[in-house]
Design a protein around this motif. Structure first.
Motif, PDB file in Angstrom:
ATOM      1  N   ARG A 194     -18.093  21.754  -2.527  1.00 14.15           N
ATOM      2  CA  ARG A 194     -19.266  22.008  -3.499  1.00 14.15           C
ATOM      3  C   ARG A 194     -20.670  22.211  -3.040  1.00 14.15           C
ATOM      4  NH1 ARG A 194     -18.807  19.367  -8.672  1.00 14.15           N
ATOM      5  NH2 ARG A 194     -20.238  19.204  -8.152  1.00 14.15           N
ATOM      6  N   ASN A 195     -20.804  21.261  -2.000  1.00  9.29           N
ATOM      7  CA  ASN A 195     -22.501  21.579  -0.693  1.00  9.29           C
ATOM      8  C   ASN A 195     -22.119  23.206  -0.612  1.00  9.29           C
ATOM      9  OD1 ASN A 195     -23.739  19.630  -1.611  1.00  9.29           O
ATOM     10  ND2 ASN A 195     -23.375  18.491   0.626  1.00  9.29           N
ATOM     11  N   THR A 196     -21.016  23.860  -0.220  1.00 12.14           N
ATOM     12  CA  THR A 196     -20.774  25.115   0.292  1.00 12.14           C
ATOM     13  C   THR A 196     -20.924  26.207  -0.931  1.00 12.14           C
ATOM     14  OG1 THR A 196     -19.553  25.042   2.023  1.00 12.14           O
ATOM     15  CG2 THR A 196     -19.477  26.517   0.937  1.00 12.14           C
ATOM     16  N   ASP A 201     -24.662  29.952  -4.821  1.00 14.26           N
ATOM     17  CA  ASP A 201     -25.345  30.177  -5.600  1.00 14.26           C
ATOM     18  C   ASP A 201     -27.133  30.616  -4.934  1.00 14.26           C
ATOM     19  OD1 ASP A 201     -25.531  30.235  -8.128  1.00 14.26           O
ATOM     20  OD2 ASP A 201     -27.247  29.044  -8.213  1.00 14.26           O
ATOM     21  N   ILE A 202     -27.444  29.591  -3.871  1.00 15.57           N
ATOM     22  CA  ILE A 202     -29.192  29.943  -3.189  1.00 15.57           C
ATOM     23  C   ILE A 202     -28.826  31.672  -2.855  1.00 15.57           C
ATOM     24  CG2 ILE A 202     -30.401  29.660  -1.361  1.00 15.57           C
ATOM     25  CD1 ILE A 202     -29.792  26.669  -2.246  1.00 15.57           C
ATOM     26  N   ILE A 203     -27.471  31.772  -2.134  1.00 16.50           N
ATOM     27  CA  ILE A 203     -27.209  33.299  -1.798  1.00 16.50           C
ATOM     28  C   ILE A 203     -28.079  34.112  -2.345  1.00 16.50           C
ATOM     29  CG2 ILE A 203     -25.768  34.763  -0.383  1.00 16.50           C
ATOM     30  CD1 ILE A 203     -24.544  32.183   1.662  1.00 16.50           C
ATOM     31  N   ARG A 211     -25.870  37.266 -11.235  1.00 18.80           N
ATOM     32  CA  ARG A 211     -24.153  37.402 -10.765  1.00 18.80           C
ATOM     33  C   ARG A 211     -24.230  37.363 -10.184  1.00 18.80           C
ATOM     34  NH1 ARG A 211     -21.593  35.387 -15.864  1.00 18.80           N
ATOM     35  NH2 ARG A 211     -22.981  35.745 -17.688  1.00 18.80           N
ATOM     36  N   LEU A 212     -23.124  36.622  -9.686  1.00 17.51           N
ATOM     37  CA  LEU A 212     -22.219  36.541  -8.120  1.00 17.51           C
ATOM     38  C   LEU A 212     -20.431  37.222  -7.814  1.00 17.51           C
ATOM     39  CD1 LEU A 212     -22.317  36.025  -4.801  1.00 17.51           C
ATOM     40  CD2 LEU A 212     -21.368  34.034  -5.463  1.00 17.51           C
ATOM     41  N   ALA A 225     -12.993  28.826  -7.263  1.00 18.12           N
ATOM     42  CA  ALA A 225     -12.783  28.637  -8.551  1.00 18.12           C
ATOM     43  C   ALA A 225     -13.914  27.188  -8.975  1.00 18.12           C
ATOM     44  CB  ALA A 225     -11.112  27.242  -8.464  1.00 18.12           C
ATOM     45  N   VAL A 226     -14.433  26.425  -7.476  1.00 17.72           N
ATOM     46  CA  VAL A 226     -15.313  25.576  -8.158  1.00 17.72           C
ATOM     47  C   VAL A 226     -16.288  25.639  -7.802  1.00 17.72           C
ATOM     48  CG1 VAL A 226     -16.429  23.408  -5.855  1.00 17.72           C
ATOM     49  CG2 VAL A 226     -13.878  23.349  -6.417  1.00 17.72           C
ATOM     50  N   TYR A 227     -17.127  27.392  -7.752  1.00 14.24           N
ATOM     51  CA  TYR A 227     -18.126  27.297  -7.469  1.00 14.24           C
ATOM     52  C   TYR A 227     -18.218  28.070  -9.873  1.00 14.24           C
ATOM     53  CZ  TYR A 227     -22.295  31.073  -7.568  1.00 14.24           C
ATOM     54  OH  TYR A 227     -23.262  31.573  -8.252  1.00 14.24           O
ATOM     55  N   SER A 228     -17.631  28.524  -9.779  1.00  9.28           N
ATOM     56  CA  SER A 228     -17.426  28.808 -11.147  1.00  9.28           C
ATOM     57  C   SER A 228     -17.018  27.857 -12.281  1.00  9.28           C
ATOM     58  CB  SER A 228     -15.447  29.847 -11.813  1.00  9.28           C
ATOM     59  OG  SER A 228     -14.760  29.290 -11.613  1.00  9.28           O
ATOM     60  N   GLN A 229     -16.631  26.807 -11.833  1.00 11.54           N
ATOM     61  CA  GLN A 229     -16.956  25.387 -12.655  1.00 11.54           C
ATOM     62  C   GLN A 229     -18.436  24.764 -12.751  1.00 11.54           C
ATOM     63  OE1 GLN A 229     -14.014  23.929 -14.160  1.00 11.54           O
ATOM     64  NE2 GLN A 229     -15.766  22.286 -14.949  1.00 11.54           N
TER      65      GLN A 229
END
Length: 507
Positions: A194-196, A201-203, A211-212, A225-229
């Motif tokens: 989750r921290n990664t 998102d900061i990157i 958008r990324l 998948a975690v980023y998308s959530q």
């Protein structure tokens, strides 16, 4: 723990298991307005690009920078980490679509140089549109790594055959956990998926992007998948190659590897049997399997130790596991079996040659792997739970069951700082999955496909491989991926591809 045990176990077990510049100015303001409180300075930072001080990256024309992120996102004014990233700029800035971030898997895989390899699988039209971004995730590689005092090459071992072997692995797991956490407990507990994702998102914002775009393999599919959530409005084109089921991450993922690697061993054994004149393991698949199982039993009674390396019942299954994930490595696996068989029979063996054969393309960082896995999800504490699971599968998983169910450092790790992420959203994504994947079984890709309701799935049929997007495997897969990255167009429906003729060893 006796020093000789540590020296033996440290040895040669490689699990494998895994890039002219365009100036980038500061993002004057986050393109999406909802910056979490206290993070404005991180989201608005300017990147200072320079040499990567790496022959491969510098030779490819890449530049590198450090992205400053909070160690603890709940305390952004406290400690920070620096995440190392690399950039291969879009070849046609006039057609640039954005940045494509990447992750090679693991967890524990450094990804700074990943895009040097990946770009060769992308068409010129795709290369024209994206800055290709490699990243060493927090706690790994050049990104303020976690360094456990016990320098193991992997946190994963096979438990062997008896209570003594399991007790040895239990003691080793406890020692590894203590050596990782004790030097800096605050840092060790903040190295999480989750921290990664928050770092990603900061990157994104540091590049001034709304958008990324993303390519992730293996564990990298879970991270994506975690980023998308967590950031559903900030995802763009995502390719998830050899996917994990978020609901089974990570204990269930390893348990699922037992049966599929037994099937993979049978597939390889049939291949080797047709070459009995070359390898002399047996003239049928069952005979070859029997040869391998007997070899592991002999390794238990006649281990080979030398130059800090160990061949025994704890390490041999991991050596097999490292090569079963790609049928193009069938001959390498046969050479490893011959080296091990000779060694446990008392013949001279070149341990450096053995190490070369089993080392993965992306070396896993055991310290980073332990921090991420153990920090993401709590593991059962009772060693008896693991021992019962091992014994329950011995009959059906004689080679890999003792690895897939073994105790790890996570049994002795502090409780995670956050709940595990429940993934269920409609973010568009292209999921690639081989039916015979020995690391992330096919059903795991199907499960992620259900969780990501806006996704499409590309099945590579009748193939035992982990990592589907390869330059020399399937034109069908590669064209589908490149079309998606080029145009943002997902297939109208799920599709099935096959390997190109001649791309795999003959059956």
């Amino acid at each position: 723990m006796p020093i000789r045990w540590i020296r033996w176990l440290v040895l040669g077990v490689i699990t494998a298991a895994t890039f002219a510049t365009v100036p980038t100015g500061p993002a004057s303001a986050d393109p999406v307005d909802d910056i979490p409180g206290g993070l404005e300075s991180f989201y608005h930072q300017q990147l200072d690009w320079g040499s990567c001080n790496d022959a491969v990256l510098d030779g490819a024309g890449a530049q590198c920078a450090g992205v400053v992120v909070p160690l603890d996102y709940n305390r952004p004014d406290s400690r920070t980490l620096t995440v190392a990233i690399s950039r291969l700029p879009a070849t046609d800035p006039a057609r640039r679509h954005g940045v494509m971030l990447s992750n090679p898997g693991g967890p524990g895989g450094p990804g700074l140089g990943m895009m040097v390899d990946l770009r060769d699988r992308l068409t010129p039209e795709v290369r024209a549109r994206y800055d290709l971004i490699g990243m060493d995730p927090r706690g790994i590689g050049r990104s303020d790594p976690v360094n456990c005092a016990l320098p193991l090459p992997t946190m994963l071992f096979s438990a062997g055959f008896d209570a003594f072997g399991f007790a040895r692995d239990t003691a080793l797991a406890a020692a590894l956990a203590a050596s990782c956490v004790a030097p800096d407990p605050e840092k060790a507990r903040q190295i999480t998926t989750r921290n990664t994702a928050r770092d990603m998102d900061i990157i994104r914002s540091a590049f001034g992007e709304r958008r990324l775009n993303y390519y992730g393999g293996s564990y990298g599919t879970y991270l994506g998948a975690v980023y998308s959530q967590m950031f559903p409005q900030r995802t763009d084109r995502m390719v998830l190659d050899s996917a994990m089921d978020p609901d089974r991450y990570w204990i269930g993922t390893y348990q699922d590897m037992g049966a599929v690697n037994e099937a993979g061993l049978d597939d390889w054994a049939n291949w080797a049997a047709r070459r009995d004149a070359d390898y002399h393991f047996g003239s049928s698949g069952p005979q070859v399997r029997a040869f391998v199982e007997d070899m592991i039993r002999r390794a238990a009674t006649h281990p080979v130790v030398g130059n800090g390396y160990l061949i025994d019942e704890h390490t041999v299954p991991m050596m097999l596991l490292a090569l079963l994930s790609n049928p193009q490595k069938n001959a390498d696996l046969a050479e490893v079996v011959r080296l091990v068989a000779d060694g446990v029979s008392g013949l001279p063996v070149d341990l450096e040659q053995l190490k070369t054969k089993i080392s993965g393309g992306v070396p896993m960082n055991a310290s980073g792997m332990a921090a991420v896995l153990c920090g993401d999800r709590a593991a059962p504490r009772d060693p008896a739970w693991y021992r019962r699971n091992i014994e329950s599968v011995r009959a059906t998983q004689p080679v890999f069951g003792a690895f897939a169910n073994n105790i790890t450092a996570c049994a002795f790790w502090p409780d995670p700082i956050e709940e595990i992420t429940a993934v269920h959203n409609s973010a568009p994504a292209l999921i690639l999955q081989a039916t015979g994947d020995t690391r992330t079984p096919y059903q795991q890709g199907l499960a992620l496909h259900e969780d990501l309701t806006g996704s499409r799935m590309v099945t590579l049929a009748d193939t035992r491989v982990h990592g589907v997007l390869r330059a020399d495997l399937s034109r069908c897969v590669n064209e589908t991926v490149n079309t998606y990255f080029r145009d943002g167009t997902l297939p109208d429906a799920d599709i099935t591809c096959r390997p190109d003729p001649g791309s795999l060893p003959d059956h």
